[in-house]
Design a protein around this motif. Sequence first.
Motif, PDB file in Angstrom:
ATOM      1  N   GLY A 204       0.813  -1.208  -0.043  1.00 42.42           N
ATOM      2  CA  GLY A 204      -0.107  -0.020   0.100  1.00 42.42           C
ATOM      3  C   GLY A 204       0.882   1.254   0.116  1.00 42.42           C
ATOM      4  N   ARG A 205       2.203   1.285  -0.154  1.00 41.56           N
ATOM      5  CA  ARG A 205       2.989   2.160  -0.228  1.00 41.56           C
ATOM      6  C   ARG A 205       3.750   2.412  -1.676  1.00 41.56           C
ATOM      7  N   LEU A 206       3.928   3.588  -1.835  1.00 43.78           N
ATOM      8  CA  LEU A 206       4.448   4.140  -3.251  1.00 43.78           C
ATOM      9  C   LEU A 206       6.138   3.625  -3.102  1.00 43.78           C
ATOM     10  N   VAL A 207       6.693   2.827  -3.531  1.00 44.05           N
ATOM     11  CA  VAL A 207       7.892   2.338  -3.779  1.00 44.05           C
ATOM     12  C   VAL A 207       8.854   3.188  -4.591  1.00 44.05           C
ATOM     13  N   THR A 208       8.408   3.345  -5.845  1.00 42.56           N
ATOM     14  CA  THR A 208       9.193   4.338  -6.712  1.00 42.56           C
ATOM     15  C   THR A 208       8.190   4.714  -7.923  1.00 42.56           C
ATOM     16  N   GLU A 209       8.508   5.689  -8.572  1.00 40.45           N
ATOM     17  CA  GLU A 209       7.959   6.007  -9.907  1.00 40.45           C
ATOM     18  C   GLU A 209       8.975   6.662 -10.868  1.00 40.45           C
ATOM     19  N   MET A 210       8.796   6.446 -12.233  1.00 44.56           N
ATOM     20  CA  MET A 210       9.661   6.863 -13.199  1.00 44.56           C
ATOM     21  C   MET A 210       9.184   6.785 -14.508  1.00 44.56           C
ATOM     22  N   THR A 211       9.627   7.650 -15.331  1.00 44.36           N
ATOM     23  CA  THR A 211       9.111   7.659 -16.614  1.00 44.36           C
ATOM     24  C   THR A 211       9.788   6.602 -17.505  1.00 44.36           C
ATOM     25  N   LEU A 212       9.022   6.260 -18.765  1.00 46.37           N
ATOM     26  CA  LEU A 212       9.607   5.055 -19.457  1.00 46.37           C
ATOM     27  C   LEU A 212      11.061   5.384 -19.947  1.00 46.37           C
ATOM     28  N   ALA A 213      11.306   6.438 -20.345  1.00 50.14           N
ATOM     29  CA  ALA A 213      12.709   6.866 -20.676  1.00 50.14           C
ATOM     30  C   ALA A 213      13.689   6.690 -19.392  1.00 50.14           C
ATOM     31  N   ALA A 214      13.389   6.805 -18.269  1.00 48.96           N
ATOM     32  CA  ALA A 214      14.156   6.586 -17.180  1.00 48.96           C
ATOM     33  C   ALA A 214      14.307   5.301 -16.677  1.00 48.96           C
ATOM     34  N   LEU A 215      13.267   4.523 -17.067  1.00 52.07           N
ATOM     35  CA  LEU A 215      13.389   3.111 -16.991  1.00 52.07           C
ATOM     36  C   LEU A 215      14.185   2.479 -17.797  1.00 52.07           C
ATOM     37  N   ARG A 216      14.092   2.961 -19.009  1.00 53.50           N
ATOM     38  CA  ARG A 216      14.830   2.170 -20.149  1.00 53.50           C
ATOM     39  C   ARG A 216      16.341   2.471 -19.754  1.00 53.50           C
ATOM     40  N   ASP A 217      16.744   3.905 -19.458  1.00 57.08           N
ATOM     41  CA  ASP A 217      18.224   4.096 -19.171  1.00 57.08           C
ATOM     42  C   ASP A 217      18.546   3.158 -17.830  1.00 57.08           C
ATOM     43  N   HIS A 218      17.634   2.996 -17.030  1.00 57.47           N
ATOM     44  CA  HIS A 218      18.094   2.218 -15.721  1.00 57.47           C
ATOM     45  C   HIS A 218      18.106   0.618 -16.269  1.00 57.47           C
ATOM     46  N   LEU A 219      17.255   0.181 -16.963  1.00 55.15           N
ATOM     47  CA  LEU A 219      17.641  -1.101 -17.670  1.00 55.15           C
ATOM     48  C   LEU A 219      18.677  -1.419 -18.393  1.00 55.15           C
ATOM     49  N   ALA A 220      19.060  -0.454 -19.180  1.00 56.85           N
ATOM     50  CA  ALA A 220      20.362  -0.227 -20.135  1.00 56.85           C
ATOM     51  C   ALA A 220      21.597  -0.589 -19.025  1.00 56.85           C
ATOM     52  N   ALA A 221      21.611   0.334 -17.873  1.00 57.09           N
ATOM     53  CA  ALA A 221      22.765   0.427 -17.003  1.00 57.09           C
ATOM     54  C   ALA A 221      23.040  -0.939 -16.460  1.00 57.09           C
ATOM     55  N   ARG A 222      21.814  -1.752 -16.186  1.00 56.04           N
ATOM     56  CA  ARG A 222      21.960  -3.221 -15.571  1.00 56.04           C
ATOM     57  C   ARG A 222      22.184  -4.105 -16.742  1.00 56.04           C
ATOM     58  N   GLY A 223      22.655  -3.878 -17.905  1.00 52.31           N
ATOM     59  CA  GLY A 223      22.658  -5.005 -18.749  1.00 52.31           C
ATOM     60  C   GLY A 223      23.603  -6.115 -18.538  1.00 52.31           C
ATOM     61  N   VAL A 224      23.837  -7.047 -19.341  1.00 52.96           N
ATOM     62  CA  VAL A 224      24.639  -7.940 -19.041  1.00 52.96           C
ATOM     63  C   VAL A 224      25.293  -8.510 -20.396  1.00 52.96           C
ATOM     64  N   VAL A 225      26.571  -9.243 -20.346  1.00 50.89           N
ATOM     65  CA  VAL A 225      27.064  -9.705 -21.686  1.00 50.89           C
ATOM     66  C   VAL A 225      27.476 -11.152 -21.198  1.00 50.89           C
ATOM     67  N   ARG A 226      27.176 -12.138 -21.836  1.00 53.96           N
ATOM     68  CA  ARG A 226      27.793 -13.733 -21.643  1.00 53.96           C
ATOM     69  C   ARG A 226      28.389 -13.968 -23.064  1.00 53.96           C
ATOM     70  N   GLU A 253      31.060 -19.625 -19.006  1.00 62.60           N
ATOM     71  CA  GLU A 253      30.859 -18.502 -19.593  1.00 62.60           C
ATOM     72  C   GLU A 253      31.588 -17.286 -19.047  1.00 62.60           C
ATOM     73  N   LEU A 254      32.095 -16.297 -19.615  1.00 59.58           N
ATOM     74  CA  LEU A 254      32.302 -14.882 -19.088  1.00 59.58           C
ATOM     75  C   LEU A 254      31.213 -14.086 -18.708  1.00 59.58           C
ATOM     76  N   VAL A 255      30.891 -13.579 -17.633  1.00 64.23           N
ATOM     77  CA  VAL A 255      29.505 -13.044 -17.476  1.00 64.23           C
ATOM     78  C   VAL A 255      29.894 -11.560 -16.869  1.00 64.23           C
ATOM     79  N   ALA A 256      29.699 -10.565 -17.521  1.00 65.20           N
ATOM     80  CA  ALA A 256      30.036  -9.082 -17.153  1.00 65.20           C
ATOM     81  C   ALA A 256      28.847  -8.265 -17.242  1.00 65.20           C
ATOM     82  N   PHE A 257      28.816  -7.230 -16.338  1.00 63.96           N
ATOM     83  CA  PHE A 257      27.697  -6.330 -16.053  1.00 63.96           C
ATOM     84  C   PHE A 257      27.890  -5.094 -16.161  1.00 63.96           C
ATOM     85  N   GLY A 258      26.891  -4.280 -16.774  1.00 63.19           N
ATOM     86  CA  GLY A 258      26.956  -2.916 -17.100  1.00 63.19           C
ATOM     87  C   GLY A 258      26.131  -2.303 -18.204  1.00 63.19           C
ATOM     88  N   GLY A 259      26.269  -0.952 -18.639  1.00 68.26           N
ATOM     89  CA  GLY A 259      25.580  -0.523 -19.757  1.00 68.26           C
ATOM     90  C   GLY A 259      26.294  -0.915 -20.928  1.00 68.26           C
TER      91      GLY A 259
END
Length: 321
Positions: A204-226, A253-259
């Motif tokens: 029942g509490r607001l955890v977060t809110e963000m625009t779609l553009a901010a969400l895409r940036d956030h997800l891009a920064a949390r990317g992975v390469v295998r 596999e080599l697994v690395a994280f980042g944008g």
Amino acid sequence: MIIFRDVVKRFGTHVALDGLSLPIARGDAVALLGPNGSGKTTTLKIAAGLIRPDGGEVAVGEPPLPPSDPGARRSLSFLPQRVSFPEALTGSEVVEFYRRLRGAAPERSGEVLRFASLNGAGSRAVGSYSGGMVQRLGLAVAMLPDTEILLLDEPTAALDPEGLAAFYALVEQRRARGQTVLFTSHQVGDVERAADRIVVIARGRLVTEMTLAALRDHLAARGVVRARVDRVPPGLIEEVRALSPAADWVNGELVAFGGSVVRMSVLDVLRRRGVEIRALLAEDGRLEDLYRELVADYGEDVQPGGVRATATSARSAEEGS
């Protein structure tokens, strides 16, 4: 257009909303995410004037009015999570009934049936409809009045690809007109295709809110390469960790994280070392993973898509979400 200010709602000892504050402006298409029992359905029902909050303030429309005010109710249309219609009536008869009830123009019946992809089944009894067709009929009914606000509770549940296309087109049409859409969903595709703002609530509490553009940036920064490579030169992992500190070998596999820049730099290291890449996967972060992280601090146990893994209380289950 819709304002929640410190809204509290209780069902017995269960607190469905705990001081929720959320402004939603004209023209916004907002996706409301949260585990089952988090207060999503309660939020929509309060905005629709179907239940009253125990505390706080809610205003709907322009000028802002209490949800129980007839003027506020005329400004919105609401699609509940579970829709049902008399099974003996045809789809066309159901739509015509609600058209007259809402005072919509006669031509709207045919328009919404076509828009919801029910033009081929309007003359059939609702009892012969599949679950997805009933949901599409519900969308058609919700579309009848050209209201400034559209409240949709899990609108894509059971929809087939044709129904999904109708839903996305509906949201885009309303958004282009400067009308407001607030909907709940567990589907990643709904958020990415239909919303321009994402709101996450838990307990029942607001955890977060963000625009779609901010969400895409956030997800891009949390990317992975295998990368699966033919050999491992000495010092390779140390060089990769200089770019991605959490990089490691996982199941060969080599697994690395980042944008995207980090991921490209990791591949540059492999090429510079003369390593042959035999398999490669590079992708942005997943919304399900971000969602789990966001609600983890609230003690929620969620599975991909936001579904609670543990049972909610009987009252929470009754409220849906």
